[in-house]
Write an enzyme that holds these catalytic residues in place. Structure first.
Site, PDB file in Angstrom:
ATOM      1  N   ARG A 119     -12.219  -9.326  -6.733  1.00 45.03           N
ATOM      2  CA  ARG A 119     -11.513  -9.795  -5.618  1.00 45.03           C
ATOM      3  C   ARG A 119     -10.098 -10.039  -5.766  1.00 45.03           C
ATOM      4  NH1 ARG A 119     -16.476 -12.828  -5.577  1.00 45.03           N
ATOM      5  NH2 ARG A 119     -17.897 -11.782  -4.099  1.00 45.03           N
ATOM      6  N   ASN A 130       7.696   3.148   9.734  1.00 46.97           N
ATOM      7  CA  ASN A 130       6.861   4.374  10.065  1.00 46.97           C
ATOM      8  C   ASN A 130       7.505   5.375  10.986  1.00 46.97           C
ATOM      9  OD1 ASN A 130       4.598   4.218   8.408  1.00 46.97           O
ATOM     10  ND2 ASN A 130       3.802   2.478  10.103  1.00 46.97           N
ATOM     11  N   GLU A 172       2.351  -5.950   9.286  1.00 49.27           N
ATOM     12  CA  GLU A 172       2.555  -5.184  10.585  1.00 49.27           C
ATOM     13  C   GLU A 172       1.960  -5.590  11.455  1.00 49.27           C
ATOM     14  OE1 GLU A 172       2.927  -1.143   9.305  1.00 49.27           O
ATOM     15  OE2 GLU A 172       2.277  -0.319  11.293  1.00 49.27           O
TER      16      GLU A 172
HETATM   17  N1  GLY Z   1       6.215   2.686   4.389  1.00 51.78           N
HETATM   18  C1  GLY Z   1       5.622   1.960   5.645  1.00 51.78           C
HETATM   19  C2  GLY Z   1       5.678   0.394   5.250  1.00 51.78           C
HETATM   20  O1  GLY Z   1       5.616   0.022   4.246  1.00 51.78           O
HETATM   21  O2  GLY Z   1       5.248  -0.257   6.127  1.00 51.78           O
END
Ligand code: GLY
Ligand code: NAD
Length: 366
Positions: free
Chosen positions: A127, A251, A243
């Site tokens: 983990r 990206n 993200e």
């Molecule tokens: N290569 C794209 C990122 O690391 O978000």
């Protein structure tokens, strides 16, 4: 959190208790101070591949000998085609057969493929165990080793199985770039160029002025390219580690690029080559959406070509491109979302009508 490393030059990734440094310089691999301050453990596992291990594993092992009682090594088959479950299992086999424990530190010695796989192994073994990125390709030094994205591919989609898991440190030894094949250097330059149109026009100017020096591996030029790329990535990742929004701009070129990689079969085009060509398509999409003018699209396309990268995509057929792009992680409810250049130096994520994408593909493939 690993304490800031005492020696410059470095870039710090600021993520609270997951903060860490990127060390950039010459001769770092064999310098004992490079490894100071890493988590204490009795054992370490070097994860590398059949190309990189013979070049650099002994150097790393020697430098680590003072810190770890036992240093094990697992050497994976080389190539994107091996970024899969079967190869990942070799890392788990090594960890278990050597009796590695929760404190064992993994060292990912290689390019992005090794880094992504070793990182995923570190995220999931017991983990989570600590790991250090030791990137040896330009692409890995400017992008993949930084920011904690780890993954393997699935036959139906690239990097589809993975985890966000930050390393303890990233060590970019510029010496390792001396043995990199020219094609791989160009692939790395694709990710360097990427940072210009999405985030930093002054950096784009600098890359244009320095592209010949970069292509002949001028050390000062490479050092600046790695450092500035890491600074930009650190800024973005520091704001959006997982993200939720902003990070997707990194990206740029990747939605088209992943379709090229998957469509041709992983390993046929290098990741950086597919990203370079994908950026050309992304620029044309941005132009057709009325966001940038033809002059800017041509300017960046010319730079991509000067970096030795393909600017015309393979003729997979628009239907196949669209099908492959719907598997992209940015897709929502089957709708493809693209990173576009909103204005030179600024990127955003948005959808685009299929017929516009078809026009771009007609323009940019042969
Ligand atoms: N290569 C794209 C990122 O690391 O978000
Ligand atoms: P790679 O890891 O396949 O390395 C390219 C080739 O260079 C390999 O054959 C490798 O063995 C060889 N090599 C590595 N270092 C060398 C050296 N110093 N001297 C001689 N040969 C050397 O490819 P890459 O371009 O480094 O990475 C591409 C991968 O990174 C892709 O799988 C991509 O999806 C991933 N990636 C991940 C992220 C992320 O954020 N995690 C970002 C970008 C790319």
């Amino acid at each position: 959190m690993t304490a800031p490393h005492p020696e410059p030059p470095q870039v710090r990734i600021a993520l609270g208790d997951r903060s860490y440094d990127i060390l950039i310089g010459d001769g770092l691999l064999s310098r004992p101070s490079t490894w100071a301050g890493l988590p204490a453990a009795s054992s370490a596992l070097i994860v590398s591949n059949t190309t990189v291990a013979p070049l650099y594993a002994a150097r790393l092992r020697e430098a680590l000998a003072a810190r770890y009682r036992s240093i094990f090594e697992v050497v994976l088959p080389d190539g994107e085609a091996h970024k899969d479950w079967q190869t990942l299992n070799l890392v788990f086999d090594a960890l278990l057969s050597h009796g590695c424990d929760r404190k064992t530190v993994l060292f990912a010695l290689g390019g992005g493929v090794v880094g992504d796989m070793a990182g995923f192994a570190a995220a999931s073994y017991m983990r989570g165990v600590p790991f250090v990125q030791v990137p040896t390709t330009l692409l890995a030094q400017v992008d993949s080793s930084v920011g904690g994205k780890t993954a393997i591919n699935h036959p139906l989609g690239k990097n589809m199985i993975g985890a966000f898991y930050q390393p303890e440190r990233v060590v970019c030894d510029l010496d390792t770039l001396a043995t990199l094949p020219a094609r791989e250097l160009s692939a790395g330059l694709a990710e360097v160029i990427k940072y210009g149109p999405i985030a930093d026009l002054a950096f784009l100017d600098w890359i244009e002025a320095s592209i010949d020096a970069l292509m002949r591996r001028d050390r000062a030029a490479l050092a600046h390219a790695v450092r500035r790329s890491c600074e930009i990535k650190a800024e973005v990742v520091g704001q959006d580690e997982r993200e939720a929004g902003l990070r997707a701009i990194l990206n740029f070129g990747h939605t088209f690029g992943h379709a090229i990689e998957a469509g041709l079969g992983y390993g046929e085009w290098l990741h950086g080559e597919a990203v370079g060509c994908g950026m050309v398509m992304g620029l044309q999409l941005s132009r057709r959406l009325g966001l940038v003018d033809e002059a800017f699209a041509r300017r960046v396309t010319a730079l991509i070509a000067r970096a030795g990268l393909p600017v015309v995509g393979p003729a997979l057929g628009a239907d196949r491109y669209l099908e492959l792009m719907r598997v992209d992680k940015k897709a929502e409810g089957g709708q493809i979302r693209f990173v576009v250049i909103e204005a030179p130096g600024r990127a955003a994520v948005r959808g685009a009508p299929d017929d516009l994408v078809r026009q771009v593909l007609a323009d940019c493939t042969r």
